[in-house]
Design an enzyme around this catalytic site. Structure first.
Site, short mmCIF file in Angstrom:
data_model
loop_
_atom_site.label_atom_id
_atom_site.label_comp_id
_atom_site.label_asym_id
_atom_site.label_seq_id
_atom_site.Cartn_x
_atom_site.Cartn_y
_atom_site.Cartn_z
N ASP A 12 2.68 21.41 -7.62
CA ASP A 12 1.60 21.57 -8.46
C ASP A 12 0.57 22.33 -7.31
OD1 ASP A 12 2.83 20.62 -10.68
OD2 ASP A 12 1.84 18.69 -10.38
N LYS A 15 2.07 27.44 -7.53
CA LYS A 15 3.08 28.45 -7.25
C LYS A 15 3.26 29.57 -8.19
CE LYS A 15 6.06 24.72 -7.14
NZ LYS A 15 4.98 23.65 -7.08
N GLY A 39 6.41 22.71 -13.94
CA GLY A 39 5.30 23.18 -14.79
C GLY A 39 4.63 24.28 -14.17
N HIS A 40 4.76 25.69 -14.25
CA HIS A 40 4.14 26.55 -13.40
C HIS A 40 3.22 27.25 -14.35
CE1 HIS A 40 7.55 26.36 -10.12
NE2 HIS A 40 7.00 25.36 -10.56
N GLN A 221 8.56 22.33 -7.52
CA GLN A 221 7.93 20.76 -7.20
C GLN A 221 7.42 21.17 -5.56
OE1 GLN A 221 11.86 20.64 -8.36
NE2 GLN A 221 10.44 20.45 -10.11
P1 GDP Z 1 2.75 24.81 -9.72
O1 GDP Z 1 3.64 23.80 -10.50
O2 GDP Z 1 2.87 24.77 -8.39
O3 GDP Z 1 2.86 26.29 -10.48
O4 GDP Z 1 1.07 24.62 -10.29
P2 GDP Z 1 0.59 23.97 -11.74
O5 GDP Z 1 0.59 25.11 -12.87
O6 GDP Z 1 1.30 22.51 -12.18
O7 GDP Z 1 -0.85 23.54 -11.36
C1 GDP Z 1 -1.67 24.36 -10.62
C2 GDP Z 1 -3.06 24.25 -11.47
O8 GDP Z 1 -3.95 24.89 -10.91
C3 GDP Z 1 -2.94 25.16 -12.80
O9 GDP Z 1 -3.76 24.72 -13.75
C4 GDP Z 1 -3.44 26.82 -12.63
O10 GDP Z 1 -4.02 27.41 -13.47
C5 GDP Z 1 -4.46 26.12 -11.48
N1 GDP Z 1 -4.94 26.84 -10.27
C6 GDP Z 1 -4.17 27.67 -9.75
N2 GDP Z 1 -4.76 28.24 -8.67
C7 GDP Z 1 -6.09 27.84 -8.88
C8 GDP Z 1 -7.25 28.20 -8.01
O11 GDP Z 1 -7.20 28.93 -7.03
N3 GDP Z 1 -8.41 27.48 -8.41
C9 GDP Z 1 -8.63 26.73 -9.47
N4 GDP Z 1 -9.83 26.12 -9.95
N5 GDP Z 1 -7.36 26.25 -10.31
C10 GDP Z 1 -6.14 27.07 -9.76
P1 IMO Z 2 6.03 21.69 -10.18
O1 IMO Z 2 7.22 22.84 -10.05
C1 IMO Z 2 4.60 17.66 -9.23
C2 IMO Z 2 7.68 14.55 -9.49
C3 IMO Z 2 7.56 13.48 -10.41
C4 IMO Z 2 8.13 12.37 -9.85
C5 IMO Z 2 9.12 12.87 -9.12
C6 IMO Z 2 10.63 12.94 -9.60
O2 IMO Z 2 5.38 22.08 -11.22
O3 IMO Z 2 5.24 21.61 -8.83
P2 IMO Z 2 11.81 14.11 -11.67
O4 IMO Z 2 11.60 14.53 -12.98
O5 IMO Z 2 12.04 15.54 -10.93
O6 IMO Z 2 12.95 13.05 -11.61
O7 IMO Z 2 10.56 13.16 -11.02
O8 IMO Z 2 8.86 14.06 -8.71
N1 IMO Z 2 7.73 15.84 -9.89
C7 IMO Z 2 6.71 16.72 -9.82
N2 IMO Z 2 5.30 16.73 -9.44
N3 IMO Z 2 5.23 18.93 -9.74
C8 IMO Z 2 6.43 19.23 -10.17
O9 IMO Z 2 7.08 20.28 -10.25
C9 IMO Z 2 7.15 18.16 -9.88
N4 IMO Z 2 8.57 17.90 -10.69
C10 IMO Z 2 8.75 16.60 -10.41
O10 IMO Z 2 6.29 13.35 -11.07
O11 IMO Z 2 7.03 11.65 -9.28
MG MG Z 3 3.09 22.23 -11.80
#
Ligand code: GDP
Ligand code: IMO
Ligand code: MG
Length: 421
Positions: A12, A15, A39-40, A221
């Site tokens: 998270d 990415k 979840g991107h 991840q």
């Molecule tokens: P990912 O899994 O690495 O793609 O990240 P996620 O989408 O799960 O979580 C990142 C969260 O931070 C999302 O809600 C994005 O919209 C938000 N986000 C990304 N970059 C920034 C930033 O520079 N500032 C803020 N405030 N939010 C951001």
């Molecule tokens: P993105 O791509 C954050 C974590 C789960 C759990 C562990 C194992 O959005 O960054 P799994 O479902 O793979 O068996 O879970 O890994 N986990 C993540 N945490 N971002 C993710 O993906 C994750 N995908 C799995 O919360 O701790």
């Molecule tokens: Mg994510």
């Protein structure tokens, strides 16, 4: 030529947003591991979209998106994603390709994930319950079914055989839920999957590379969730690090140029497991609130803390990171004082290396304090607009890691990103 974007922490890191930002400079964007546990988040026409399996380059016209063999793919979730993406006018028949060697997540994999987690009680991993672990177990156990198998007229009988095997395991766990509805959805979704572009991923990508096309590999991840190098057993079931690009797409290591590592300006973790810099106090609450730190896949509150340079330095080493992008710098706007973990204290000694087993050894973070910028930064467009206090924070990280931060993201929006010069 292949560049890689991947997470350096526990996932998270942002990415999705960063891949979407860089995608315009590439011809092909490919996911190489993980599955719908990811979840991107990205913003398209100011609308929030969360992608789970489809690469984050999908909203750019003329860019090919490949779901690589290293993923485990859930057809049910893919169908939902395809509908979302198509509602933005994306032509999936032109832009989306799926490697035939990609393993399938079956309804029973999801059931097994749930049953296994329940059986672990308070030692549960905190899985997203998407069936990731059981699907990869069937891959390495040489039982799994792949996307290419869907074309085989004997697919249903292979499915039934594996399903029976899974049923015996579920019975052992005492799992009672009826998964008939899941199976109906699965077979319906499989019909859609069969209509998509299913290709031999390794020739597909290598032919593009040979033709001089630029490829961006999108990690899921984060490095600290890697099956080999993460905080085992509190990890996911794939190689999330740059090495996973080679096996997850079929590209040779010499083809990889830049490895772009993403870190938040602080740190989060969702799910169970060690997190030395976790703040279970008001500061942690404030990070969660300001950063809106709730899981994009499961909605769970993310655990929050200061950034951990010991873990980041380890991640840079394992991945061969050449450039860093620091996201969510704006979330730190609200703090007068900031901290960075610069060492771990273990049995009275200070360490700068990741210990073998963090869960039992429980290293304590050693912090260095910084004066916060304590002013709004999300409207800044240029590096010169940023406060010196932020520049000091960035310089310290660069020096500690021996790799430079090249971009700072200062908001979730597509245009909220600043090049460091
Ligand atoms: P990912 O899994 O690495 O793609 O990240 P996620 O989408 O799960 O979580 C990142 C969260 O931070 C999302 O809600 C994005 O919209 C938000 N986000 C990304 N970059 C920034 C930033 O520079 N500032 C803020 N405030 N939010 C951001
Ligand atoms: P993105 O791509 C954050 C974590 C789960 C759990 C562990 C194992 O959005 O960054 P799994 O479902 O793979 O068996 O879970 O890994 N986990 C993540 N945490 N971002 C993710 O993906 C994750 N995908 C799995 O919360 O701790
Ligand atoms: Mg994510």
């Amino acid at each position: 030529m292949v560049d890689v974007i991947l997470g350096l922490q526990w996932g998270d890191e942002g990415k999705g947003k960063i891949v979407d930002f860089f995608a315009k400079d590439y011809d092909l964007v490919a996911r190489f591991q993980g599955g719908p546990n990811a979840g991107h988040t990205l913003y398209v026409n100011d609308k929030k979209v969360v992608l789970h399996q489809i690469p984050s380059g999908i909203f750019h016209e003329g860019i090919i998106n490949l779901i690589g063999n290293g993923l485990v793919l859930d057809p049910v979730i893919l169908k939902k994603e395809c509908n979302t993406v198509a509602s933005f006018g994306v032509n999936l028949s032109k832009n989306l390709f799926i490697a035939e060697r990609t393993h399938l997540i079956l309804p029973t994999h999801r059931a097994l994930d749930k049953a296994a987690e329940l059986s672990k009680g308070n030692q549960k991993i905190g899985s997203t319950l998407k069936g990731i672990g059981p699907a990869y177990m069937d891959k390495t156990g040489r039982n799994g079914l792949r996307v290419g198998d869907l074309m085989d007229k004997n697919f249903t009988s292979s499915y039934i055989k594996l399903r029976l095997k899974h049923q015996r395991l579920l019975d052992n766990y005492g799992f009672q839920e009826d998964i008939a509805v899941w199976e109906d959805e699965f077979f319906e979704a499989v019909e859609l999957l069969k209509q998509l572009n299913i290709v031999n991923g390794e020739y597909f990508i290598n032919n593009h590379i040979k033709a001089g096309k630029k490829v961006l590999a999108e990690g899921a991840q984060g490095s600290m969730l890697d099956i080999d190098f993460g905080t085992f057993p509190y990890v996911t079931s794939s190689n999330t690090i740059s090495a996973g690009v080679c096996s997850g797409l079929g590209v040779a290591p010499q083809k990889i140029r830049d490895v772009i590592g993403i870190t938040k300006a602080y740190c989060t973790r969702v799910g169970e497991g060690p997190f030395p810099t976790e703040l279970e106090n008001e500061t942690g609450e404030e990070l969660r609130k300001n950063g809106n730190e709730f899981g994009a896949t499961t909605g769970r509150p993310r655990r929050c803390g200061w950034n951990d340079l010991v873990a980041l330095r380890f991640a840079c080493m394992i991945n061969g990171v050449t450039k860093i992008v620091m996201t969510k710098a704006d979330v730190l706007d609200a703090f007068k004082e900031l901290k960075l973990c610069i060492a771990y204290k273990l049995n009275g000694t200070e360490l700068k290396d990741i210990p073998f087993e963090m869960e039992k050894q429980k290293p304590e973070p050693v912090y260095k304090s910084f004066t916060g910028w304590y002013q709004p930064t999300s409207a800044a467009k240029l590096y010169s607009n940023l406060p010196d206090t932020m520049k000091n924070y960035v310089s310290f990280i660069n020096e500690y890691l021996g790799v430079n931060i090249h971009f700072i993201s200062n908001g979730p929006g597509r245009e909220q990103i600043i090049q460091v010069i």
